[in-house]
Enzyme design. Sequence first.
Site, short mmCIF file in Angstrom:
data_model
loop_
_atom_site.label_atom_id
_atom_site.label_comp_id
_atom_site.label_asym_id
_atom_site.label_seq_id
_atom_site.Cartn_x
_atom_site.Cartn_y
_atom_site.Cartn_z
N LYS A 1 45.61 44.36 48.08
CA LYS A 1 44.71 43.29 47.59
C LYS A 1 45.56 42.23 46.90
O LYS A 1 45.75 42.26 45.67
CB LYS A 1 43.67 43.88 46.63
N GLU B 1 46.73 46.19 44.03
CA GLU B 1 46.43 44.78 43.74
C GLU B 1 47.48 44.14 42.84
O GLU B 1 47.42 44.28 41.61
CB GLU B 1 45.04 44.67 43.07
C1 5MM Z 1 35.91 42.09 38.94
O1 5MM Z 1 36.99 41.69 38.13
C2 5MM Z 1 38.13 42.57 38.09
C3 5MM Z 1 38.77 42.63 36.74
O2 5MM Z 1 37.86 42.92 35.78
P1 5MM Z 1 38.37 43.06 34.25
O3 5MM Z 1 39.31 41.94 33.99
O4 5MM Z 1 37.11 42.98 33.50
O5 5MM Z 1 39.00 44.41 34.14
C4 5MM Z 1 39.26 42.02 38.95
O6 5MM Z 1 40.32 42.94 39.01
C5 5MM Z 1 38.79 41.74 40.32
O7 5MM Z 1 38.48 42.95 40.97
C6 5MM Z 1 39.84 41.02 41.14
O8 5MM Z 1 40.63 40.15 40.38
C7 5MM Z 1 39.13 40.20 42.19
O9 5MM Z 1 38.17 39.39 41.54
P2 5MM Z 1 38.23 37.83 41.75
O10 5MM Z 1 37.13 37.31 40.87
O11 5MM Z 1 39.60 37.37 41.38
O12 5MM Z 1 37.93 37.66 43.24
#
Ligand code: 5MM
Length: 337
Positions: free
Chosen positions: A223, A181
């Site tokens: 991702k 990601e």
């Molecule tokens: C679920 O949020 C993830 C990060 O959590 P922390 O900042 O608490 O470690 C984040 O990596 C998430 O998996 C991805 O960014 C995708 O989430 P979004 O909300 O951007 O779709």
Amino acid sequence: MMEGMTDIDLRATAAAMVRPGTGILAADESTGTCNGRLEKLGVDPTEESRRAYRELLLGADGLAEHVSGVILFDETIRQATADGTSFPDLLTAQGILPGIKVDTGAKPLAGASGETVTEGLDGLRERITEYVGMGAKFAKWRAVINIGDGLPSRGAIVANAHALARYAALCQEGGLVPIVEPEVLMEGDHDIDRCREVTDDALVEVFAQLRLAKVDLAAIVLKPSMVLPGKAGPSADAATVAAATVDCLKQNVPAAVAGIAFLSGGQGPAAATEHLATMVGLGPLPWPLTFSYGRAIQDDVLASWAADHDLAAARAILLERAAANGDASQGKLPAAA
Ligand code: 5MM
């Protein structure tokens, strides 16, 4: 490679993560992030409320129809339902793959003001072994690239890509499919062209580093963020976002990659769904495109649950969001969008 685990097994898992009509639910908020979201909605940020909220998500009957896998946080993978079923077992029983966030967060990058490098490589081999023993099938590591005045620096792009590749190689060695990601943040007033340039640079470096680390691309899921203007920048319509993102991916992502599952990055739920459906509509493409959304799926679910703790109502929203994004991954927009 873990004993008994073959390249073929990992490739099959990666393919299952992006199987048609499904995507991945990101529920791996670390404790601080999860607490912040609960508190904002008036819920006490306790271990029990985090557990109860995750049980709401993971125990929703019918989730498997549009969700192939769920990314968990370290605390969550060790938790269980109120009646004692471990969360990985709960998912596995439904045919949903349990995944685990293994990075330990984006930390300030020394010598690079305003930039971060994602940490978590120390001890990762041992942690992977433990997570595999708990039933995890895939992992996630998020690198963060900031756009700003003179940012990102080349050093930050290389450091983050290098860490992603070392993580991915360790996962494949230990028997987990790595979600790779690289997130280009939406913060800032840049236009979509600037986001495109930075996303190009980040992806070029990520695939160069994955190659150096001898990572099997057919056993990863990428991702990425979409190519979007900054939140305070000039807006772009869905057709423009979709065309820029698909072109960027075609230029930079080898066809061998098992699939691409986008993050939502702070887009609203409707925009995230519309963008995905519009991109898929530009196919055929070399890889399946789907979602790995956190906020774009969860925000309305959490708000509903926080308001009245009505489990059935919150789960109905979750299933509706999953179905809309599952349909979008097949190029179909919800009727109301
Ligand atoms: C679920 O949020 C993830 C990060 O959590 P922390 O900042 O608490 O470690 C984040 O990596 C998430 O998996 C991805 O960014 C995708 O989430 P979004 O909300 O951007 O779709």
